[in-house]
Design an enzyme around this catalytic site. Structure first.
Site, PDB file in Angstrom:
ATOM      1  N   PHE B 146       2.189  -6.831   2.129  1.00 47.79           N
ATOM      2  CA  PHE B 146       3.013  -6.430   0.972  1.00 47.79           C
ATOM      3  C   PHE B 146       4.053  -5.386   1.367  1.00 47.79           C
ATOM      4  O   PHE B 146       4.269  -4.405   0.645  1.00 47.79           O
ATOM      5  CB  PHE B 146       2.157  -5.848  -0.167  1.00 47.79           C
ATOM      6  N   THR B 148       7.482  -3.848   1.655  1.00 43.42           N
ATOM      7  CA  THR B 148       8.834  -3.942   1.100  1.00 43.42           C
ATOM      8  C   THR B 148       9.854  -3.803   2.226  1.00 43.42           C
ATOM      9  O   THR B 148       9.678  -2.955   3.114  1.00 43.42           O
ATOM     10  CB  THR B 148       9.037  -2.852   0.030  1.00 43.42           C
ATOM     11  N   GLU B 352       2.331   1.713  -4.777  1.00 45.86           N
ATOM     12  CA  GLU B 352       2.283   3.183  -4.606  1.00 45.86           C
ATOM     13  C   GLU B 352       1.023   3.782  -5.213  1.00 45.86           C
ATOM     14  O   GLU B 352       1.050   4.858  -5.805  1.00 45.86           O
ATOM     15  CB  GLU B 352       3.507   3.854  -5.233  1.00 45.86           C
TER      16      GLU B 352
END
Lengths: 345, 374
Positions: B146, B148, B352
């Protein structure tokens, strides 16, 4: 739940495991294909409640709800298709050529889409535009836009017609939900269309189907919670299984408890109070909560389509927008409760 | 106590909003969402127009909110090329800052943060990627999930284990490295089929015997976990800004519908009015929490409790507001731009640190603070 109903649920579940579960992602990406339509027809699911003379199975309401629940727990798109064919098409397509067409769709030979938003929301003529050749009209928010024929409103915005049509402008947009059917604009050919009845016929058909729509929500709730509960048993974080943490366990188990209460109401209630509206309103809200929690339980993986859980989150909201009539249904319930006009302001 | 932003920030906010409204059109947002493609043209344009000023955290926060208010996928895409830079800024040496950060600041390079691992999620201490010292290099092996900018970043701030996990103190023995995507042994797979924020680039990284020069170790060996947690205390304020942007945008578009497109009388219905009030109240509360967290943080006095409250509450508000927006707008929202807000919002509760992790942090800090006040 009696033995017949249990057997029916088992049959649909077996069918879905063999024929839907393995292609669930393909259904989301490419739509329901002809092969699946044929299989659904062979099992008698496509025309579950339709008369036998049209190829229907004439099942009772409880069996029909069981089919909707179980299919929707694997693919809500399939559940919605079965609902539209049985609760709407079978009630409208009866005479002459329309009756012949009903046979074709219930056998999986042909397909039928619905100018649904327009019919239910009544925004009719305001969003229609005449095509350049003067014979076609543009319909927005049509369910199953790749179908061959469509039930839509005619030029007056009051009468229902069965007409040919073609999907338009869907190349750069996916619908939020029920992607197995899709929602898009369609260009309708009005010439040669069959007249079917009045707009209010569909509105009534929907209002009479509260428990059936609730059964679709129930399937969504079941499908999403199954995934979350299975995942919570195998996924570890901070050295323990997810299921061992109280917030995860408590929220999933209480959602499942609510699901059970809803199920017993849908199958066992005579639904005298409010004609099933209570189940509809409860299931709509529960489906949103359950699908959100199911996605959250999967964390980042839940956000990817491969895990098959985010579709329930999208579909619950989409079906709520299309089939559940929001404030109108709540107002109907209020009037039932107060025995008079209520909730207007 | 002053709840107003400075005049400079107010002007800046206005400029960012105008930029977003003119550049993030429905057409562009829909196209990037549909194609799952990164809008590099908008990244460059936003830098040229002075929308992005990474050196000024207040401006960055305001820009993120205003951009995500118009479209989260595009807004995050243009503000995320700097993602992870604070780790180098706070703990890196001058050579690293010069070599890597200055290029990112100029918009010539993009970076990313590579912490999460497959099956690891928010449990950072469970990381398995290994970095073994060999001469003047570290050899990295493992995978990251995952991530980014995973396919488009030039380099990553990456967390890896430099000594075996101690079963009771798993967060020890981890270190952070700067890993360039052109290093031999690095590969990435784009993750497709995200529910939302589809303009952003997300990938899985495969690390196969990557040789990382020892000068790319950030700070000290063994302190990686601490650096990353420090970073999250910063980045969570920016995620709060993303979430508040989504929530505010959902409210904007709902009001626009009610005023211009809804059947007459919709605005006067009290069910509608109460729902709008509830959305607006939560958004305002989330924004105040974010300002408070930012105020502590940007004065170098971070308050993890307030930061986690801000991130957790803002993301919950984004999901709530986007859901209510769909309910109030019906088919208009379903076939228009609002459905994208509904899909975009949900990631805020996941990345986050999930909402669950934010709650754990708040509870632990409460326990700690109540001890010290006695």
């Amino acid at each position: 739940m009696n033995d017949d109903l249990k057997l029916m649920k088992e049959t649909v579940r077996d069918f879905s495991t063999k024929n839907i579960e393995n292609i669930a992602l393909k259904i989301e990406r490419e739509g329901i294909d002809k092969d699946l339509l044929k299989k659904l027809a062979e099992q008698g699911f496509l025309g579950a409640t339709a008369p036998q003379e049209y190829g229907g199975a004439e099942l009772d309401n409880a069996s029909y709800r069981a089919i909707l629940e179980e299919l929707s727990s694997f693919s809500p798109s399939v559940g919605v298709l079965v609902f539209l064919y049985n609760s709407i098409a079978s009630k409208l397509l009866k005479k002459g050529k329309a009756g012949e067409y009903l046979k074709e769709i219930l056998s999986g030979e042909s397909t039928l889409g619905f100018g649904y938003g327009e019919i239910l929301e009544g925004y009719g003529n305001s969003t229609e535009t005449k095509g350049s050749d003067g014979r076609t009209i543009l319909k927005r928010d049509v369910i199953f836009p790749t179908a061959k024929k469509f039930i839509v409103l005619d030029d007056t915005g009051e009468n229902l017609i069965l007409a040919n049509g073609k999907i338009k402008g869907a190349e750069n947009k996916k619908s939020l939900g029920i992607r197995g059917l899709g929602i898009s604009d369609v260009l309708i050919e009005t010439s040669g269309a069959e007249t079917l009845g009045n707009r209010s016929d569909i509105v009534k058909a929907i209002e009479d189907s509260s428990l059936e729509i609730a059964a679709i929500y129930l399937g969504i709730i079941k499908g999403s919670l199954n995934k979350a509960i299975d995942y919570a048993k195998v996924r570890t974080t901070f050295d323990h299984f997810l299921k061992d943490y109280s917030p995860v366990a408590f929220s999933l188990s209480s959602l499942r408890a609510e699901e059970e209460l809803l199920r017993s109401y849908i199958y066992e209630s005579d639904a005298d109070f409010s004609g099933g509206l209570s189940a509809l309103i409860f299931s709509e809200s529960l489906s949103k909560r359950a699908t959100k929690q199911a996605l959250q339980t999967h964390g980042g993986y839940g956000y990817l389509e491969d895990f098959g859980v985010e579709k329930f989150y999208r579909d619950a909201m989409t079906i709520s927008t299309m089939l559940f009539r929001g404030r109108r249904d709540r107002k109907r319930l209020s009037e039932e409760v107060f025995g008079t006009e209520a909730g207007n302001l | 106590m002053d709840f107003e932003l400075s005049d400079e920030l107010k002007d800046f906010r206005k400029m960012v909003r105008e930029f977003a409204l003119s550049e993030f059109t429905s057409e562009v947002a829909r196209k990037r969402d549909f194609e799952e493609s990164y809008p590099d043209d908008l990244r460059i344009k936003s830098l040229q127009k002075g929308i992005i000023d990474f050196a000024n955290p207040w401006k960055t926060m305001v820009a993120i909110e205003e951009l995500c208010r118009v479209d989260a996928g595009l807004g995050i895409s243009v503000t995320v090329p700097y993602f992870g830079a604070e780790v180098i800024m706070l703990f890196g040496n001058d050579a690293q800052k010069e070599k890597y950060l200055s290029e990112v600041n100029k918009g010539k390079k993009m970076m990313g943060l590579a912490v999460t691992e497959p099956g690891g999620g928010s449990d950072v201490a469970a990381n398995k990627t290994e970095a073994v010292k060999s001469g003047n290099k570290y050899i990295l092996n493992g995978s990251k999930m995952f991530i980014t900018n995973g396919q488009i970043a030039d380099f990553f701030v990456m967390l890896a284990r430099t000594s075996k996990a101690d079963s009771t103190k798993k967060h020890r023995g981890m270190s952070t490295f700067i890993v360039e995507s052109k290093f031999k042994g690095f590969s990435s797979n784009k993750l497709e089929g995200k529910l939302g924020v589809r303009a952003t680039n997300t990938a899985e990284l495969i690390l196969n015997n990557i040789e990382v020069p020892e000068e790319n170790l950030i700070g000290e060996e063994g302190k990686g976990f601490y650096y990353i947690m420090t970073f999250f205390n910063i980045s969570r304020v920016f995620v709060a800004a993303q979430a508040i942007g989504v929530a505010q945008g959902a409210l904007d578009r709902t009001l626009e519908y009610l005023k211009n497109n809804a059947p007459s009388g919709e605005m006067q219905n009290e069910h509608v009015q109460f729902t709008l009030s509830d959305m607006a109240t939560r958004i305002e509360a989330a924004r105040l929490l974010m300002y408070k967290a930012a105020s502590y943080l940007f004065q170098f006095k971070p308050n993890p409790t307030i930061t986690s409250m801000a991130k957790g509450y803002a993301s919950e508000t984004a999901v709530f507001a986007s859901e209510k927006a769909m309910e109030l707008t019906g088919l208009y929202g379903l076939s228009g731009d609002l459905e994208r807000y509904f899909r975009d919002a949900k990631i805020m509760e996941i990345w986050e640190g999930t909402s669950e992790v934010e709650k754990l942090i708040i509870a632990r800090m409460l326990e700690k603070e109540s001890d010290s006040s006695e």
